[in-house]
Scaffold this motif. Structure first.
Motif, PDB file in Angstrom:
ATOM      1  N   LYS A 115       0.825  -1.205   0.000  1.00 36.16           N
ATOM      2  CA  LYS A 115       0.000   0.000   0.000  1.00 36.16           C
ATOM      3  C   LYS A 115       0.862   1.259   0.000  1.00 36.16           C
ATOM      4  O   LYS A 115       0.392   2.347  -0.239  1.00 36.16           O
ATOM      5  N   GLN A 116       2.145   1.071   0.335  1.00 32.72           N
ATOM      6  CA  GLN A 116       2.976   2.252   0.546  1.00 32.72           C
ATOM      7  C   GLN A 116       4.295   2.136  -0.189  1.00 32.72           C
ATOM      8  O   GLN A 116       4.898   1.061  -0.250  1.00 32.72           O
ATOM      9  N   LEU A 117       4.723   3.257  -0.715  1.00 31.23           N
ATOM     10  CA  LEU A 117       6.011   3.317  -1.405  1.00 31.23           C
ATOM     11  C   LEU A 117       6.663   4.634  -0.997  1.00 31.23           C
ATOM     12  O   LEU A 117       6.040   5.697  -1.103  1.00 31.23           O
ATOM     13  N   ASP A 118       7.873   4.558  -0.497  1.00 29.99           N
ATOM     14  CA  ASP A 118       8.588   5.795  -0.155  1.00 29.99           C
ATOM     15  C   ASP A 118       9.851   5.846  -0.989  1.00 29.99           C
ATOM     16  O   ASP A 118      10.622   4.879  -1.007  1.00 29.99           O
ATOM     17  N   ILE A 119      10.030   6.938  -1.674  1.00 27.52           N
ATOM     18  CA  ILE A 119      11.208   7.086  -2.522  1.00 27.52           C
ATOM     19  C   ILE A 119      12.006   8.281  -2.009  1.00 27.52           C
ATOM     20  O   ILE A 119      11.446   9.370  -1.820  1.00 27.52           O
ATOM     21  N   PHE A 120      13.276   8.025  -1.760  1.00 24.32           N
ATOM     22  CA  PHE A 120      14.122   9.107  -1.262  1.00 24.32           C
ATOM     23  C   PHE A 120      15.146   9.450  -2.334  1.00 24.32           C
ATOM     24  O   PHE A 120      15.901   8.572  -2.771  1.00 24.32           O
ATOM     25  N   THR A 121      15.131  10.687  -2.783  1.00 24.09           N
ATOM     26  CA  THR A 121      16.142  11.119  -3.735  1.00 24.09           C
ATOM     27  C   THR A 121      16.899  12.272  -3.080  1.00 24.09           C
ATOM     28  O   THR A 121      16.516  12.754  -2.017  1.00 24.09           O
ATOM     29  N   LYS A 122      17.956  12.717  -3.758  1.00 17.57           N
ATOM     30  CA  LYS A 122      18.716  13.832  -3.179  1.00 17.57           C
ATOM     31  C   LYS A 122      17.876  15.111  -3.146  1.00 17.57           C
ATOM     32  O   LYS A 122      18.086  15.964  -2.301  1.00 17.57           O
ATOM     33  N   LYS A 123      16.913  15.217  -4.094  1.00 18.36           N
ATOM     34  CA  LYS A 123      16.131  16.463  -4.181  1.00 18.36           C
ATOM     35  C   LYS A 123      14.863  16.446  -3.345  1.00 18.36           C
ATOM     36  O   LYS A 123      14.453  17.455  -2.796  1.00 18.36           O
ATOM     37  N   HIS A 124      14.186  15.296  -3.339  1.00 23.93           N
ATOM     38  CA  HIS A 124      12.880  15.221  -2.665  1.00 23.93           C
ATOM     39  C   HIS A 124      12.678  13.856  -2.006  1.00 23.93           C
ATOM     40  O   HIS A 124      13.284  12.874  -2.428  1.00 23.93           O
ATOM     41  N   ASP A 125      11.760  13.836  -1.046  1.00 21.36           N
ATOM     42  CA  ASP A 125      11.201  12.563  -0.572  1.00 21.36           C
ATOM     43  C   ASP A 125       9.817  12.452  -1.204  1.00 21.36           C
ATOM     44  O   ASP A 125       9.078  13.450  -1.251  1.00 21.36           O
ATOM     45  N   TYR A 126       9.471  11.258  -1.662  1.00 17.25           N
ATOM     46  CA  TYR A 126       8.127  11.044  -2.211  1.00 17.25           C
ATOM     47  C   TYR A 126       7.440   9.973  -1.364  1.00 17.25           C
ATOM     48  O   TYR A 126       7.973   8.861  -1.232  1.00 17.25           O
ATOM     49  N   HIS A 127       6.300  10.327  -0.791  1.00 15.37           N
ATOM     50  CA  HIS A 127       5.542   9.358   0.001  1.00 15.37           C
ATOM     51  C   HIS A 127       4.291   9.012  -0.799  1.00 15.37           C
ATOM     52  O   HIS A 127       3.467   9.888  -1.074  1.00 15.37           O
ATOM     53  N   VAL A 128       4.208   7.749  -1.185  1.00 12.95           N
ATOM     54  CA  VAL A 128       3.181   7.346  -2.140  1.00 12.95           C
ATOM     55  C   VAL A 128       2.223   6.349  -1.483  1.00 12.95           C
ATOM     56  O   VAL A 128       2.666   5.373  -0.864  1.00 12.95           O
TER      57      VAL A 128
END
Ligand code: SAM
Length: 387
Positions: free
Chosen positions: A80-93
């Motif tokens: 149900k959840q996906l978290d993506i961490f990049t140098k520019k942003h965090d994306y909480h999906v």
């Protein structure tokens, strides 16, 4: 928005890691997946680590295969959840039942990229930056270059510390640590059994105290008096006040202090069992152990056992090593620990490659213990871990 669209939107950003979690069905075997970039033979790949309750599995995919793999895991495990961490942003999906996603974008919280394109792997202890204890132990030159001969050791201690770091973060997030602890009780008391030259012990101290700013008390124990004297000399030179080294046998070691974590790296043969048993006796919350020289099982098991399938020495040796660690994990489970057997480093770096990671999460289970004991009897062995 769909996952594909999000993927193509962020693909140019340096990805630090992806975490897929929260399966829709509690019965779903894969509980979590972590994806991070890795450099393998100079090729940029993504390592996908999937976790069941007890095991972790690894798979490396190219960047071309990444999207397909992520979609496959998302669908198969119904996360149900996906978290993506990049140098520019965090994306909480958040993903709904129809596979539609809702994305919340936040400022970046993870600054240390495990890997960036065309760069060398970034270790917790960085190559190229002179680190005093690594220089003193001959792992680095004074300019910070990792000495070729010591590269495997450098990789191993980095990996070990990385795995400890995962656990400590987990403790803080889940509140497994007792929040009512006073600040002195919040000190992490760690023992490294069979510490030898203590590369790992120094590395852990350096990492926890100087990088993570944690309050710690770390002890290294080994049989070798001369080696321990050198370690004590070095820790004084470095001013590592809360690190100490003692001469002694793990079996005889006693302490009145509460122990948060017991670690051991390549403690020979049954010295690993002694380390595990002390940890359980002290009710340590975390145990992390990479065993080696599994001689005990090998010496006790007959060639004709396992239906005659272990008549070749090399098979017998490997079966013995795997069975020993399988019994150790059964024993730890019976003692109330959640156990994971993880690949420690690539086989190319060391064949001593299984890490036992155990976290105390329940009361001992006598029935489980009895079952494991019966099993070892059936195989005709009597292992130290059960005695
Ligand atoms: C292969 S070395 C590993 C040293 C270190 N952990 C590392 O990875 O670099 C194993 C160490 O375990 C120590 N050892 C073996 N049995 C022990 C025991 N019963 N009590 C304390 N130390 C022990 C040995 O003296 C040796 O230094």
């Amino acid at each position: 928005m769909t996952i594909d669209e999000l993927y193509y939107k962020i693909i140019d950003q340096d990805i630090i890691w992806w975490i897929l979690s929260n399966p829709r069905l509690k019965t779903q075997p894969i509980k979590k997946a972590v994806i991070r970039p890795v450099l393998i033979n100079n090729q940029m790949m993504y390592q996908i680590e999937t976790f069941t309750e007890k095991q972790a599995f690894h798979e490396n995919v190219t960047s071309d295969g990444l999207l397909h793999s992520v979609q496959k895991i998302m669908v198969e495990s119904s996360f149900k959840q996906l978290d993506i961490f990049t140098k520019k942003h965090d994306y909480h999906v958040l993903v709904n039942k129809r596979g539609e996603i809702m994305v919340k974008t936040a400022p970046p919280t993870k600054q240390v990229a495990t890997m960036a394109h065309n760069q060398k792997k970034q270790y917790i202890l960085e190559a190229g930056t002179p680190i005093p204890f690594l220089i003193a132990l001959g792992v680095m030159t004074s300019s910070g270059k990792v000495v070729d001969k010591k590269y495997n050791k450098f990789k191993q201690i980095n990996r070990f510390v990385e795995m400890i770091d995962d656990i400590i973060t987990n403790f803080d997030e889940t509140g497994t640590q007792d929040d009512s602890d006073t600040s002195s009780n919040r000190t992490l008391h760690i023992i490294d059994f069979g510490s030898g030259k203590s590369y790992l012990t120094f590395a852990l101290y350096h990492y926890l105290v100087y990088i993570k700013k944690r309050q710690v008390k770390i002890t290294g124990l080994d049989l070798k008096a001369e080696v321990i004297a050198d370690c004590n000399l070095l820790k004084d030179q470095l001013g590592y006040a809360d690190l100490s080294f003692k001469v002694g046998d793990i079996n005889d070691y006693v302490t009145e202090e509460p122990i948060s974590m017991v670690i051991s790296l390549h403690a020979c043969n049954t010295a690993t069992d002694a380390a595990l048993k002390k940890a359980v006796l002290w009710d340590a919350k975390v145990i992390m152990s990479v065993p080696c020289c599994h001689a005990e099982f090998n010496q006790q098991i007959g060639k004709d056992n396992f239906y005659g399938l272990i008549e070749h020495g090399i098979i017998k040796e490997r079966v013995s090593a795997l069975m020993t660690d399988a019994f150790r994990s059964k024993w730890l489970e019976a003692m109330g620990y959640r156990v994971q057997l993880l690949e420690f480093v690539d086989m190319a770096h060391t064949p001593k490659n299984i890490m036992i990671r155990a976290i105390k999460n329940s009361q001992p289970n006598i029935q489980l213990l009895k079952e494991a004991q019966v099993l070892q009897k059936e195989l005709g062995v009597n292992l130290t871990i059960f005695n």
